[in-house]
Design an enzyme around this catalytic site. Structure first.
Site, PDB file in Angstrom:
ATOM      1  N   GLU A 178       5.002  10.260  -6.562  1.00 49.24           N
ATOM      2  CA  GLU A 178       6.023  11.022  -5.840  1.00 49.24           C
ATOM      3  C   GLU A 178       5.899  10.839  -4.334  1.00 49.24           C
ATOM      4  O   GLU A 178       4.795  10.697  -3.809  1.00 49.24           O
ATOM      5  CB  GLU A 178       5.915  12.501  -6.197  1.00 49.24           C
ATOM      6  CG  GLU A 178       6.289  12.760  -7.636  1.00 49.24           C
ATOM      7  CD  GLU A 178       6.572  14.211  -7.897  1.00 49.24           C
ATOM      8  OE1 GLU A 178       6.951  14.928  -6.959  1.00 49.24           O
ATOM      9  OE2 GLU A 178       6.412  14.615  -9.050  1.00 49.24           O
ATOM     10  N   GLY A 179       7.044  10.818  -3.677  1.00 49.74           N
ATOM     11  CA  GLY A 179       7.075  10.754  -2.229  1.00 49.74           C
ATOM     12  C   GLY A 179       7.091   9.358  -1.634  1.00 49.74           C
ATOM     13  O   GLY A 179       7.075   9.218  -0.425  1.00 49.74           O
ATOM     14  N   CYS A 180       7.118   8.344  -2.471  1.00 55.29           N
ATOM     15  CA  CYS A 180       7.180   6.967  -1.963  1.00 55.29           C
ATOM     16  C   CYS A 180       8.642   6.523  -1.914  1.00 55.29           C
ATOM     17  O   CYS A 180       9.422   6.847  -2.813  1.00 55.29           O
ATOM     18  CB  CYS A 180       6.390   6.015  -2.861  1.00 55.29           C
ATOM     19  SG  CYS A 180       4.622   6.309  -2.832  1.00 55.29           S
ATOM     20  N   VAL A 181       9.014   5.817  -0.867  1.00 57.29           N
ATOM     21  CA  VAL A 181      10.385   5.324  -0.733  1.00 57.29           C
ATOM     22  C   VAL A 181      10.678   4.295  -1.819  1.00 57.29           C
ATOM     23  O   VAL A 181      11.701   4.328  -2.481  1.00 57.29           O
ATOM     24  CB  VAL A 181      10.616   4.742   0.675  1.00 57.29           C
ATOM     25  CG1 VAL A 181      11.984   4.114   0.788  1.00 57.29           C
ATOM     26  CG2 VAL A 181      10.447   5.832   1.731  1.00 57.29           C
ATOM     27  N   SER A 182       9.752   3.368  -2.016  1.00 59.73           N
ATOM     28  CA  SER A 182       9.860   2.371  -3.077  1.00 59.73           C
ATOM     29  C   SER A 182       9.246   2.979  -4.332  1.00 59.73           C
ATOM     30  O   SER A 182       8.292   3.748  -4.256  1.00 59.73           O
ATOM     31  CB  SER A 182       9.079   1.125  -2.663  1.00 59.73           C
ATOM     32  OG  SER A 182       9.040   0.175  -3.685  1.00 59.73           O
TER      33      SER A 182
END
Length: 142
Positions: free
Chosen positions: A49-53
């Site tokens: 969670e929280g990653c752009v990719s």
């Protein structure tokens, strides 16, 4: 093997590369060397969670040591995930859960990677730490 030892080995590989672009190319190469990620493990609950990719992280314990697999849609993020995999590969769940290695700083990436990617690296590392903590609790209960 301890996470600090793995971090020192990674630092030896990367901090000796003076050119920032070459260092980032080496990070991408680490990602290309990752073991293939099982398609059946590419599930929403494996997403960091929280990653752009989109980044998938899956772990298990084999013979008392953590084994992680990771994959990402972006080659650079996959390389960052590979660094986390290498940091905890062969490390006991207790050591991985207690690790205070700040990978971005240790490898000199905090000065050359975008803030978005640094946050992603920190989230991948935090997810691996959380899985290791879960492994510790599972071993104690079992």
């Amino acid at each position: 093997m301890a996470a600090a030892d793995n971090a020192a080995e990674l630092a030896d590989c990367l901090t000796g590369i003076a050119d920032p672009m070459e260092r980032l190319q080496e990070v991408v190469r680490f990602g290309a060397l990752l073991d293939s990620y099982p398609e059946q493990e590419r599930r929403d609950e494996r997403l960091v969670e929280g990653c752009v990719s989109r980044v998938w992280l899956w772990g298990r314990v084999e013979e008392g040591c953590c084994r992680f697999l990771a994959d990402a849609e972006s080659p650079m993020v996959k390389g960052l995930a590979a660094l986390v995999v290498r940091l905890y590969d062969g490390v006991s769940p207790e050591d991985a859960a207690a690790s205070d290695v700040r990978l971005a700083e240790c490898l000199g990436l905090d000065r050359i990677v975008s803030p978005t990617r640094l946050r992603g690296l920190m989230r991948i590392q935090a997810a691996a730490n959380s899985l290791a903590l879960l492994f510790c609790m599972t071993v104690k209960e079992g």
